[in-house]
Design a protein around this motif. Structure first.
Motif, PDB file in Angstrom:
ATOM      1  N   LYS A 106       0.830  -1.209   0.000  1.00  0.00           N
ATOM      2  CA  LYS A 106       0.000   0.000   0.000  1.00  0.00           C
ATOM      3  C   LYS A 106       0.863   1.257   0.000  1.00  0.00           C
ATOM      4  CE  LYS A 106      -3.638   2.299   2.671  1.00  0.00           C
ATOM      5  NZ  LYS A 106      -4.483   2.205   3.902  1.00  0.00           N
ATOM      6  N   ALA A 107       1.901   1.243   0.842  1.00  0.00           N
ATOM      7  CA  ALA A 107       2.798   2.394   0.899  1.00  0.00           C
ATOM      8  C   ALA A 107       3.523   2.583  -0.426  1.00  0.00           C
ATOM      9  CB  ALA A 107       3.809   2.207   2.028  1.00  0.00           C
ATOM     10  N   GLY A 108       3.933   1.487  -1.057  1.00  0.00           N
ATOM     11  CA  GLY A 108       4.626   1.584  -2.333  1.00  0.00           C
ATOM     12  C   GLY A 108       3.734   2.120  -3.432  1.00  0.00           C
ATOM     13  N   GLU A 109       2.479   1.668  -3.458  1.00  0.00           N
ATOM     14  CA  GLU A 109       1.547   2.158  -4.472  1.00  0.00           C
ATOM     15  C   GLU A 109       1.212   3.632  -4.265  1.00  0.00           C
ATOM     16  OE1 GLU A 109      -1.082  -1.570  -6.077  1.00  0.00           O
ATOM     17  OE2 GLU A 109      -1.615  -0.803  -4.091  1.00  0.00           O
ATOM     18  N   SER A 110       1.065   4.039  -3.011  1.00  0.00           N
ATOM     19  CA  SER A 110       0.687   5.424  -2.722  1.00  0.00           C
ATOM     20  C   SER A 110       1.822   6.402  -3.006  1.00  0.00           C
ATOM     21  CB  SER A 110       0.243   5.560  -1.261  1.00  0.00           C
ATOM     22  OG  SER A 110       1.307   5.246  -0.381  1.00  0.00           O
ATOM     23  N   THR A 111       3.076   5.948  -2.888  1.00  0.00           N
ATOM     24  CA  THR A 111       4.226   6.827  -3.128  1.00  0.00           C
ATOM     25  C   THR A 111       4.784   6.687  -4.540  1.00  0.00           C
ATOM     26  OG1 THR A 111       5.724   5.132  -2.230  1.00  0.00           O
ATOM     27  CG2 THR A 111       4.890   6.804  -0.691  1.00  0.00           C
ATOM     28  N   GLY A 112       4.240   5.768  -5.323  1.00  0.00           N
ATOM     29  CA  GLY A 112       4.724   5.569  -6.684  1.00  0.00           C
ATOM     30  C   GLY A 112       6.021   4.791  -6.762  1.00  0.00           C
ATOM     31  N   ASN A 113       6.375   4.101  -5.690  1.00  0.00           N
ATOM     32  CA  ASN A 113       7.617   3.320  -5.647  1.00  0.00           C
ATOM     33  C   ASN A 113       7.327   1.818  -5.604  1.00  0.00           C
ATOM     34  OD1 ASN A 113       9.268   5.635  -5.555  1.00  0.00           O
ATOM     35  ND2 ASN A 113       8.984   5.787  -3.343  1.00  0.00           N
ATOM     36  N   LEU A 114       6.339   1.383  -6.355  1.00  0.00           N
ATOM     37  CA  LEU A 114       5.919  -0.018  -6.280  1.00  0.00           C
ATOM     38  C   LEU A 114       7.037  -0.965  -6.682  1.00  0.00           C
ATOM     39  CD1 LEU A 114       3.646  -2.001  -5.715  1.00  0.00           C
ATOM     40  CD2 LEU A 114       2.925  -1.772  -8.098  1.00  0.00           C
ATOM     41  N   ALA A 115       7.786  -0.623  -7.726  1.00  0.00           N
ATOM     42  CA  ALA A 115       8.876  -1.505  -8.178  1.00  0.00           C
ATOM     43  C   ALA A 115       9.916  -1.680  -7.082  1.00  0.00           C
ATOM     44  CB  ALA A 115       9.517  -0.935  -9.437  1.00  0.00           C
ATOM     45  N   GLU A 116      10.293  -0.588  -6.448  1.00  0.00           N
ATOM     46  CA  GLU A 116      11.287  -0.652  -5.376  1.00  0.00           C
ATOM     47  C   GLU A 116      10.767  -1.436  -4.180  1.00  0.00           C
ATOM     48  OE1 GLU A 116      13.659   2.424  -2.384  1.00  0.00           O
ATOM     49  OE2 GLU A 116      12.767   3.167  -4.262  1.00  0.00           O
ATOM     50  N   VAL A 117       9.494  -1.229  -3.852  1.00  0.00           N
ATOM     51  CA  VAL A 117       8.896  -1.917  -2.707  1.00  0.00           C
ATOM     52  C   VAL A 117       8.796  -3.416  -2.972  1.00  0.00           C
ATOM     53  CG1 VAL A 117       6.708  -2.242  -1.493  1.00  0.00           C
ATOM     54  CG2 VAL A 117       7.658   0.043  -1.734  1.00  0.00           C
ATOM     55  N   LEU A 118       8.389  -3.793  -4.181  1.00  0.00           N
ATOM     56  CA  LEU A 118       8.295  -5.216  -4.516  1.00  0.00           C
ATOM     57  C   LEU A 118       9.667  -5.881  -4.469  1.00  0.00           C
ATOM     58  CD1 LEU A 118       5.699  -5.116  -7.437  1.00  0.00           C
ATOM     59  CD2 LEU A 118       5.384  -6.190  -5.196  1.00  0.00           C
ATOM     60  N   GLU A 119      10.688  -5.144  -4.895  1.00  0.00           N
ATOM     61  CA  GLU A 119      12.045  -5.681  -4.826  1.00  0.00           C
ATOM     62  C   GLU A 119      12.456  -5.897  -3.368  1.00  0.00           C
ATOM     63  OE1 GLU A 119      15.540  -7.217  -6.248  1.00  0.00           O
ATOM     64  OE2 GLU A 119      13.815  -6.574  -7.439  1.00  0.00           O
ATOM     65  N   GLU A 120      12.110  -4.941  -2.501  1.00  0.00           N
ATOM     66  CA  GLU A 120      12.423  -5.073  -1.077  1.00  0.00           C
ATOM     67  C   GLU A 120      11.677  -6.256  -0.462  1.00  0.00           C
ATOM     68  OE1 GLU A 120      11.584  -1.378   0.797  1.00  0.00           O
ATOM     69  OE2 GLU A 120      13.304  -0.325  -0.059  1.00  0.00           O
ATOM     70  N   LEU A 121      10.426  -6.445  -0.868  1.00  0.00           N
ATOM     71  CA  LEU A 121       9.658  -7.585  -0.357  1.00  0.00           C
ATOM     72  C   LEU A 121      10.277  -8.904  -0.801  1.00  0.00           C
ATOM     73  CD1 LEU A 121       5.927  -6.466  -0.785  1.00  0.00           C
ATOM     74  CD2 LEU A 121       7.064  -7.098   1.360  1.00  0.00           C
ATOM     75  N   ALA A 122      10.753  -8.958  -2.043  1.00  0.00           N
ATOM     76  CA  ALA A 122      11.390 -10.184  -2.532  1.00  0.00           C
ATOM     77  C   ALA A 122      12.660 -10.487  -1.742  1.00  0.00           C
ATOM     78  CB  ALA A 122      11.702 -10.054  -4.021  1.00  0.00           C
ATOM     79  N   VAL A 123      13.477  -9.454  -1.532  1.00  0.00           N
ATOM     80  CA  VAL A 123      14.716  -9.638  -0.767  1.00  0.00           C
ATOM     81  C   VAL A 123      14.385 -10.018   0.673  1.00  0.00           C
ATOM     82  CG1 VAL A 123      16.769  -8.479   0.128  1.00  0.00           C
ATOM     83  CG2 VAL A 123      16.028  -8.071  -2.230  1.00  0.00           C
ATOM     84  N   TYR A 124      13.388  -9.347   1.250  1.00  0.00           N
ATOM     85  CA  TYR A 124      12.975  -9.619   2.634  1.00  0.00           C
ATOM     86  C   TYR A 124      12.549 -11.077   2.804  1.00  0.00           C
ATOM     87  CZ  TYR A 124       9.976  -9.444   6.808  1.00  0.00           C
ATOM     88  OH  TYR A 124       9.384  -9.700   8.017  1.00  0.00           O
TER      89      TYR A 124
END
Length: 376
Positions: A106-124
């Motif tokens: 949700k935070a990634g979509e709202s800030t327009g950083n979805l690609a970066e957030v998804l990458e962080e989730l994958a690494v996490y």
């Protein structure tokens, strides 16, 4: 939201289970950690390459072997084609995607950083799974070696020792009472085990005790309750695992744009049922009252001094996420080193114990044979 985080049943629960427990879906299907990691890595790659997720999910669903998970992906893809955000579409499957996962999305979509957030989730998710694997190996290897050793000992007592007894009593003409104490102890133990009227109830009772112990330990590890921190040799490892999860989760949430109050609530849900969770909940209350997170961190006397100092410096300089990342890297490395030490320590201890028993057995059985040879 804090209660939802505690009830969340996603990769964190997979990690806490440690011993191979898998998620239960609404349709009673189970999804392995590997499939969940594959899903995370693929959608992160799609977002990084700026590919339409609705189209990519359609292709991804065809690669997923598990029918239940494939249906979930197809449903999410259809929802996205109708204009529903990814976080909202995934939110319909809380047994797979936890509040922690959804809040980061949700935070990634709202800030327009979805690609970066998804990458962080994958690494996490990969780091959590890797740490879980190390933890399982550290526990399973000694248990496996001990189990094999016990079966070998039982085999010797049941099948080999009676052969020696017949040599002593028939060929040597000796009674059991005439033999040495060590030999008598081995022969009596063998007779008791081979007497099923005695051994069956004993083995049944022992099996119940072992089963109850395994259930207790599994629950303790799953919940990371205070018991696991007191286990000799393993206590420090469980503490470092907990601190790694706290630092990695809190750092990723804050970097994704989640508020510190919400981040602390969600992180508390991944810490287990122990003093660390209580400290995180107290930290959240302190932040709500206008205090700094590091101030409650100092008062709690739960976290290591190095961690408190780095968090204080990071918070004062506006680099809290960087401080948490550095701490997470440190504790993850410590977990790997501790797991290796435990394996390297327990392996010779188990082998030494097995060698001592074999030596005792050889002396007990062969000394009377030497006596018989001298008499003859």
């Amino acid at each position: 939201m804090a209660d939802d985080a505690i009830r969340g049943d996603t990769l964190e629960k997979e990690f806490d289970a440690l011993l191979g427990r898998r998620r239960q879906q609404e349709d009673s299907t189970r999804i392995s950690v590997d499939q969940f990691l594959f899903f995370n890595r693929q959608i992160a790659s799609m977002a990084r390459l700026n590919l339409p997720l609705s189209v990519g999910l359609r292709s991804l669903a065809k690669e997923v072997r598990h029918p239940g998970f494939r249906k979930v992906i197809e449903d999410v893809q259809r929802e996205m084609e109708q204009g529903i955000p990814l976080q909202e579409a995934m939110g319909k499957y809380p047994k797979i995607f936890s509040p922690l996962y959804l809040e980061i999305l949700k935070a990634g979509e709202s800030t327009g950083n979805l690609a970066e957030v998804l990458e962080e989730l994958a690494v996490y998710s990969e780091e959590m799974a890797d740490t879980r694997t190390k933890l399982v190996h550290a526990i399973a290897y000694p248990a496996f070696v001990s189990g094999i050793s016990l079966m070998l000992i039982l085999y010797i007592l049941i099948f080999a020792v009676p052969q020696f007894k017949s040599i002593f009593t028939e060929a040597g003409g000796k009674k059991v009472d005439d033999l040495g104490f060590m030999t008598q102890a081995i022969l009596v133990t063998s007779d008791l085990i081979r007497n099923w009227k005695v051994s069956l109830p004993g083995f049944a009772g022992l099996g119940i005790l072992i089963g109850a112990g395994i259930v207790f330990v599994r629950r303790a590890i799953r919940d990371f309750n205070p018991f696991v921190f007191k286990i000799p040799a393993f206590g420090k490892m469980f503490r470092d695992v907990t601190l790694f999860k706290i630092c990695r989760t809190l750092g990723d949430l804050l970097r994704s744009g989640v508020s510190i109050i919400e981040a602390l609530s969600l992180t508390a849900g991944t810490a287990g049922k122990n003093r660390f969770r209580t400290a995180l909940e107290d930290m959240r209350k302190s932040v709500e009252n206008g205090e700094r997170m590091s101030e409650e961190c100092k008062r709690s006397a739960v976290f290591p001094e190095t961690m408190v100092w780095k968090l204080t410096m990071g918070e004062e300089r506006g680099q809290l996420e960087d401080a948490l990342d550095e701490l997470a890297t440190y504790y993850r490395r410590e977990v790997g080193l501790t797991c290796a030490k435990i394996t390297n320590l327990l392996e010779p201890v188990i082998l030494l114990a097995l060698s001592a028993f074999v030596g005792f057995l050889v002396l007990s059985l062969y000394l009377p044979l030497f006596s018989l040879h001298q008499v003859s």
